[in-house]
Design a protein around this motif. Structure first.
Motif, PDB file in Angstrom:
ATOM      1  N   VAL A   1      -0.291  -1.477 -10.738  1.00 20.91           N
ATOM      2  CA  VAL A   1      -0.743  -0.478  -9.767  1.00 20.91           C
ATOM      3  C   VAL A   1      -2.267  -0.479  -9.741  1.00 20.91           C
ATOM      4  CG1 VAL A   1      -0.684   1.943  -9.069  1.00 20.91           C
ATOM      5  CG2 VAL A   1       1.282   0.946 -10.243  1.00 20.91           C
ATOM      6  N   GLU A   2      -2.830  -0.590  -8.537  1.00 23.03           N
ATOM      7  CA  GLU A   2      -4.284  -0.615  -8.380  1.00 23.03           C
ATOM      8  C   GLU A   2      -4.734   0.585  -7.552  1.00 23.03           C
ATOM      9  OE1 GLU A   2      -7.784  -3.486  -6.442  1.00 23.03           O
ATOM     10  OE2 GLU A   2      -5.677  -3.774  -5.911  1.00 23.03           O
ATOM     11  N   LEU A   3      -5.787   1.239  -8.023  1.00 26.97           N
ATOM     12  CA  LEU A   3      -6.388   2.359  -7.301  1.00 26.97           C
ATOM     13  C   LEU A   3      -7.721   1.873  -6.748  1.00 26.97           C
ATOM     14  CD1 LEU A   3      -6.044   5.338  -6.544  1.00 26.97           C
ATOM     15  CD2 LEU A   3      -7.221   5.943  -8.655  1.00 26.97           C
ATOM     16  N   LYS A   4      -7.829   1.817  -5.413  1.00 29.13           N
ATOM     17  CA  LYS A   4      -9.023   1.259  -4.793  1.00 29.13           C
ATOM     18  C   LYS A   4      -9.635   2.252  -3.816  1.00 29.13           C
ATOM     19  CE  LYS A   4     -10.642  -2.896  -2.401  1.00 29.13           C
ATOM     20  NZ  LYS A   4     -10.255  -4.216  -1.848  1.00 29.13           N
ATOM     21  N   ALA A   5     -10.934   2.502  -3.981  1.00 31.89           N
ATOM     22  CA  ALA A   5     -11.635   3.447  -3.111  1.00 31.89           C
ATOM     23  C   ALA A   5     -12.347   2.696  -1.987  1.00 31.89           C
ATOM     24  CB  ALA A   5     -12.645   4.252  -3.918  1.00 31.89           C
ATOM     25  N   GLU A   6     -12.171   3.168  -0.749  1.00 30.79           N
ATOM     26  CA  GLU A   6     -12.829   2.570   0.414  1.00 30.79           C
ATOM     27  C   GLU A   6     -13.346   3.670   1.330  1.00 30.79           C
ATOM     28  OE1 GLU A   6     -10.255  -0.044   2.487  1.00 30.79           O
ATOM     29  OE2 GLU A   6     -10.317  -1.624   0.964  1.00 30.79           O
ATOM     30  N   LYS A   7     -14.348   3.332   2.138  1.00 26.07           N
ATOM     31  CA  LYS A   7     -14.854   4.281   3.132  1.00 26.07           C
ATOM     32  C   LYS A   7     -14.243   3.947   4.477  1.00 26.07           C
ATOM     33  CE  LYS A   7     -19.099   6.430   1.580  1.00 26.07           C
ATOM     34  NZ  LYS A   7     -20.517   6.727   1.929  1.00 26.07           N
ATOM     35  N   ILE A   8     -13.545   4.910   5.063  1.00 25.83           N
ATOM     36  CA  ILE A   8     -12.931   4.739   6.372  1.00 25.83           C
ATOM     37  C   ILE A   8     -13.456   5.838   7.290  1.00 25.83           C
ATOM     38  CG2 ILE A   8     -10.770   4.689   7.667  1.00 25.83           C
ATOM     39  CD1 ILE A   8      -9.387   3.720   5.137  1.00 25.83           C
ATOM     40  N   GLU A   9     -14.155   5.421   8.348  1.00 28.73           N
ATOM     41  CA  GLU A   9     -14.787   6.364   9.295  1.00 28.73           C
ATOM     42  C   GLU A   9     -15.670   7.364   8.557  1.00 28.73           C
ATOM     43  OE1 GLU A   9     -11.711   8.117  11.629  1.00 28.73           O
ATOM     44  OE2 GLU A   9     -11.231   6.254  12.675  1.00 28.73           O
TER      45      GLU A   9
ATOM     46  N   GLN B   1       0.865  -1.186   0.000  1.00 34.17           N
ATOM     47  CA  GLN B   1       0.000   0.000   0.000  1.00 34.17           C
ATOM     48  C   GLN B   1       0.894   1.226   0.000  1.00 34.17           C
ATOM     49  OE1 GLN B   1      -3.539   0.110   2.517  1.00 34.17           O
ATOM     50  NE2 GLN B   1      -3.133   2.275   2.946  1.00 34.17           N
ATOM     51  N   GLN B   2       0.929   1.906  -1.137  1.00 30.98           N
ATOM     52  CA  GLN B   2       1.855   3.020  -1.298  1.00 30.98           C
ATOM     53  C   GLN B   2       1.322   4.308  -0.688  1.00 30.98           C
ATOM     54  OE1 GLN B   2       2.170   5.945  -3.204  1.00 30.98           O
ATOM     55  NE2 GLN B   2       4.359   6.164  -2.756  1.00 30.98           N
TER      56      GLN B   2
ATOM     57  N   LYS C   1      12.001   2.013  -2.484  1.00 33.20           N
ATOM     58  CA  LYS C   1      12.540   2.969  -1.507  1.00 33.20           C
ATOM     59  C   LYS C   1      13.636   3.838  -2.112  1.00 33.20           C
ATOM     60  CE  LYS C   1      14.102   3.087   3.312  1.00 33.20           C
ATOM     61  NZ  LYS C   1      14.457   2.258   4.499  1.00 33.20           N
ATOM     62  N   GLU C   2      14.385   3.268  -3.052  1.00 29.04           N
ATOM     63  CA  GLU C   2      15.450   4.025  -3.710  1.00 29.04           C
ATOM     64  C   GLU C   2      14.914   5.273  -4.411  1.00 29.04           C
ATOM     65  OE1 GLU C   2      17.605   1.568  -6.389  1.00 29.04           O
ATOM     66  OE2 GLU C   2      18.004  -0.002  -4.902  1.00 29.04           O
ATOM     67  N   GLU C   3      13.641   5.215  -4.830  1.00 30.74           N
ATOM     68  CA  GLU C   3      13.030   6.343  -5.540  1.00 30.74           C
ATOM     69  C   GLU C   3      12.066   7.124  -4.642  1.00 30.74           C
ATOM     70  OE1 GLU C   3      13.926   7.063  -8.626  1.00 30.74           O
ATOM     71  OE2 GLU C   3      15.259   5.321  -8.691  1.00 30.74           O
ATOM     72  N   GLY C   4      12.031   6.768  -3.356  1.00 31.64           N
ATOM     73  CA  GLY C   4      11.114   7.448  -2.444  1.00 31.64           C
ATOM     74  C   GLY C   4       9.666   7.059  -2.677  1.00 31.64           C
ATOM     75  N   LEU C   5       9.436   5.842  -3.208  1.00 30.79           N
ATOM     76  CA  LEU C   5       8.086   5.399  -3.549  1.00 30.79           C
ATOM     77  C   LEU C   5       7.643   4.195  -2.716  1.00 30.79           C
ATOM     78  CD1 LEU C   5       8.386   5.628  -7.453  1.00 30.79           C
ATOM     79  CD2 LEU C   5       7.127   7.194  -5.948  1.00 30.79           C
ATOM     80  N   GLU C   6       8.366   3.901  -1.644  1.00 29.72           N
ATOM     81  CA  GLU C   6       8.027   2.723  -0.849  1.00 29.72           C
ATOM     82  C   GLU C   6       6.703   2.901  -0.129  1.00 29.72           C
ATOM     83  OE1 GLU C   6      10.144   5.316   2.198  1.00 29.72           O
ATOM     84  OE2 GLU C   6      10.201   4.971   0.030  1.00 29.72           O
ATOM     85  N   GLY C   7       6.120   1.778   0.289  1.00 30.76           N
ATOM     86  CA  GLY C   7       4.849   1.812   0.998  1.00 30.76           C
ATOM     87  C   GLY C   7       4.839   0.838   2.147  1.00 30.76           C
TER      88      GLY C   7
ATOM     89  N   HIS D   1      -8.875   6.953  -1.177  1.00 32.96           N
ATOM     90  CA  HIS D   1      -8.365   6.301  -2.379  1.00 32.96           C
ATOM     91  C   HIS D   1      -6.999   5.697  -2.065  1.00 32.96           C
ATOM     92  CE1 HIS D   1     -11.526   8.257  -4.792  1.00 32.96           C
ATOM     93  NE2 HIS D   1     -11.308   9.306  -3.996  1.00 32.96           N
ATOM     94  N   GLN D   2      -6.939   4.371  -2.085  1.00 31.51           N
ATOM     95  CA  GLN D   2      -5.699   3.667  -1.774  1.00 31.51           C
ATOM     96  C   GLN D   2      -4.956   3.295  -3.051  1.00 31.51           C
ATOM     97  OE1 GLN D   2      -6.632   0.294   0.674  1.00 31.51           O
ATOM     98  NE2 GLN D   2      -7.323   1.528   2.406  1.00 31.51           N
ATOM     99  N   VAL D   3      -3.650   3.485  -3.016  1.00 29.31           N
ATOM    100  CA  VAL D   3      -2.793   3.110  -4.136  1.00 29.31           C
ATOM    101  C   VAL D   3      -2.020   1.869  -3.717  1.00 29.31           C
ATOM    102  CG1 VAL D   3      -0.911   3.806  -5.656  1.00 29.31           C
ATOM    103  CG2 VAL D   3      -2.587   5.504  -4.881  1.00 29.31           C
ATOM    104  N   ARG D   4      -2.255   0.768  -4.426  1.00 34.97           N
ATOM    105  CA  ARG D   4      -1.609  -0.502  -4.085  1.00 34.97           C
ATOM    106  C   ARG D   4      -0.736  -0.984  -5.237  1.00 34.97           C
ATOM    107  NH1 ARG D   4      -6.478  -3.925  -1.096  1.00 34.97           N
ATOM    108  NH2 ARG D   4      -6.941  -2.374   0.508  1.00 34.97           N
ATOM    109  N   ILE D   5       0.374  -1.589  -4.876  1.00 37.50           N
ATOM    110  CA  ILE D   5       1.368  -2.014  -5.869  1.00 37.50           C
ATOM    111  C   ILE D   5       1.557  -3.521  -5.804  1.00 37.50           C
ATOM    112  CG2 ILE D   5       3.753  -1.742  -6.661  1.00 37.50           C
ATOM    113  CD1 ILE D   5       3.765   0.876  -4.926  1.00 37.50           C
TER     114      ILE D   5
END
Length: 217
Positions: free
Chosen positions: A172-180, A146-147, A206-212, A185-189
């Motif tokens: 890369v998956e873009l998934k919308a969820e309701k939290i509270e 989860q990025q 992480k080398e590119e600052g894109l870790e999750g 919109h969650q970005v998952r790799i």
């Protein structure tokens, strides 16, 4: 240097997706595996397992690399036909092509304690508290990275573009969820067959600052 890193990255992606397909197919076709089993005992007694439980060498438990925690399996020593039922609460084994690590007490009941390793059959009999019928598909735990989680869809899409710029073949998956009560919109790799594979890939990001955050998918 950048070219070499990209080549390594692409190789890792291909390897992971091929590996996932093979593992899922194997689990879908049958609830039975055959292969080498080992055991672990006093050295690990009291240590925390991958599930968060403390390992107890006197409990009928085992480590498996893909079956969900809590799964019950029947392990049969093919040399003497001795069998035990153990519950999966840890990950492993990580040596060679071994398929399961049983607790010390289970190893004694299988009469493999002295030898250390035995050729066994592993049959899934209960998953998530439910008995498994022959032919029912079994899928291993899979992991994703989860990025990020964004309240703004525009920001999530922008992050997705950055990831695709990093490597166009990246899943890369873009998934919308309701939290509270709020839409997030969650970005998952990616989809990975083990936490270790996901963590290794996260190091590349992480080398590119894109870790999750690695989590079960």
């Amino acid at each position: 240097m950048i070219y070499n890193r990209k080549c390594i990255l692409l190789t890792v992606i291909i390897f992971l997706f091929i590996g996932i397909g093979q593992v899922t197919l194997a689990q879908d076709n049958t609830q039975t595996q055959t292969g080498a089993a080992s055991w672990y005992g006093s050295k690990y007694h009291g240590r925390k397992t991958s599930s968060g439980e403390r390992y107890n060498k006197n409990d009928m438990t085992a480590a498996h690399n893909t079956l969900p925690f809590g799964t019950k399996v029947k392990v049969t020593n093919l040399a003497n036909n001795e069998s035990v039922i153990v519950r999966i609460n840890d990950r492993g084994p990580y040596v060679g092509k071994r398929i399961i690590d049983v607790s010390e007490v289970a190893a004694r009941k299988l009469d493999m304690h002295g030898a250390g390793v035995a050729n066994v059959k592993v049959e899934v009999i209960e998953l998530d508290g439910k008995a498994i019928a022959a032919g029912d598909p079994i899928r291993p735990n899979l992991f994703t990275i989860q990025q990020g989680a964004f309240t703004s869809e525009e920001m999530a899409l922008e992050q997705t573009k950055k990831l695709k710029a990093f490597d166009k073949n990246l899943q890369v998956e873009l998934k919308a969820e309701k939290i509270e009560g709020k839409k997030v919109h969650q970005v998952r790799i990616g989809t990975f067959e083990s936490r270790q594979h996901a963590e290794a890939f996260n190091e590349l990001l992480k080398e590119e600052g894109l870790e999750g955050l690695v989590r079960e998918s």
